[in-house]
Motif scaffolding. Sequence first.
Motif, short mmCIF file in Angstrom:
data_model
loop_
_atom_site.label_atom_id
_atom_site.label_comp_id
_atom_site.label_asym_id
_atom_site.label_seq_id
_atom_site.Cartn_x
_atom_site.Cartn_y
_atom_site.Cartn_z
N LEU A 60 0.83 -1.21 0.00
CA LEU A 60 0.00 0.00 0.00
C LEU A 60 0.86 1.26 0.00
O LEU A 60 0.51 2.26 -0.64
CB LEU A 60 -0.96 -0.01 1.19
CG LEU A 60 -2.07 -1.05 1.10
CD1 LEU A 60 -2.79 -1.19 2.43
CD2 LEU A 60 -3.05 -0.69 0.00
N VAL A 61 1.99 1.23 0.69
CA VAL A 61 2.92 2.37 0.66
C VAL A 61 3.56 2.48 -0.72
O VAL A 61 3.62 3.58 -1.29
CB VAL A 61 4.00 2.22 1.76
CG1 VAL A 61 5.13 3.22 1.56
CG2 VAL A 61 3.37 2.39 3.14
N ASP A 62 4.01 1.36 -1.29
CA ASP A 62 4.63 1.38 -2.63
C ASP A 62 3.67 1.91 -3.69
O ASP A 62 4.09 2.59 -4.63
CB ASP A 62 5.10 -0.02 -3.03
CG ASP A 62 6.30 -0.49 -2.22
OD1 ASP A 62 6.92 0.33 -1.52
OD2 ASP A 62 6.60 -1.71 -2.29
N GLY A 64 1.29 4.07 -3.14
CA GLY A 64 0.91 5.44 -2.84
C GLY A 64 -0.42 5.61 -2.12
O GLY A 64 -0.90 6.72 -1.98
N LEU A 65 -1.01 4.52 -1.64
CA LEU A 65 -2.28 4.63 -0.91
C LEU A 65 -2.08 5.01 0.54
O LEU A 65 -2.94 5.63 1.15
CB LEU A 65 -3.07 3.32 -1.01
CG LEU A 65 -3.91 3.22 -2.28
CD1 LEU A 65 -3.11 2.66 -3.41
CD2 LEU A 65 -5.13 2.40 -2.01
N LEU A 66 -0.95 4.61 1.10
CA LEU A 66 -0.58 4.99 2.46
C LEU A 66 0.83 5.54 2.43
O LEU A 66 1.57 5.31 1.47
CB LEU A 66 -0.61 3.77 3.40
CG LEU A 66 -1.95 3.08 3.62
CD1 LEU A 66 -1.77 1.86 4.51
CD2 LEU A 66 -2.98 4.03 4.22
N GLU A 67 1.21 6.27 3.47
CA GLU A 67 2.59 6.74 3.56
C GLU A 67 3.12 6.49 4.97
O GLU A 67 2.37 6.51 5.94
CB GLU A 67 2.72 8.21 3.19
CG GLU A 67 2.03 9.17 4.10
CD GLU A 67 2.20 10.62 3.66
OE1 GLU A 67 2.36 11.46 4.55
OE2 GLU A 67 2.17 10.88 2.45
N LYS A 68 4.42 6.25 5.04
CA LYS A 68 5.06 6.02 6.31
C LYS A 68 5.46 7.36 6.92
O LYS A 68 5.97 8.22 6.21
CB LYS A 68 6.32 5.17 6.13
CG LYS A 68 6.04 3.75 5.73
CD LYS A 68 7.30 3.01 5.37
CE LYS A 68 8.10 2.66 6.57
NZ LYS A 68 9.23 1.76 6.28
#
Length: 77
Positions: A60-62, A64-68
């Motif tokens: 999901l981070v890869d 672009g739906l979530l960010e760390k």
Amino acid sequence: MRRTSFARRPCSIARTMDLLGDWWTPLVLREAFYGIRRFDAFQESLGIARNTLTDRLRRLVDEGLLEKQPYQREPVR
């Protein structure tokens, strides 16, 4: 049986289903929309294995739906 990948299809719906087509990803997104922000909270809420949660969050981070975002500086967490 191996699942057919739609990741490279020209259809946005097919690409979305490729991302959301497993059991856990929609549930992880639901928890994020409900305000869950930390790994342990996701795990506790969903009862999901750590390795599975790690894989879903990373994807999901890869995509672009979530960010760390770090929540602690010393040590960085």
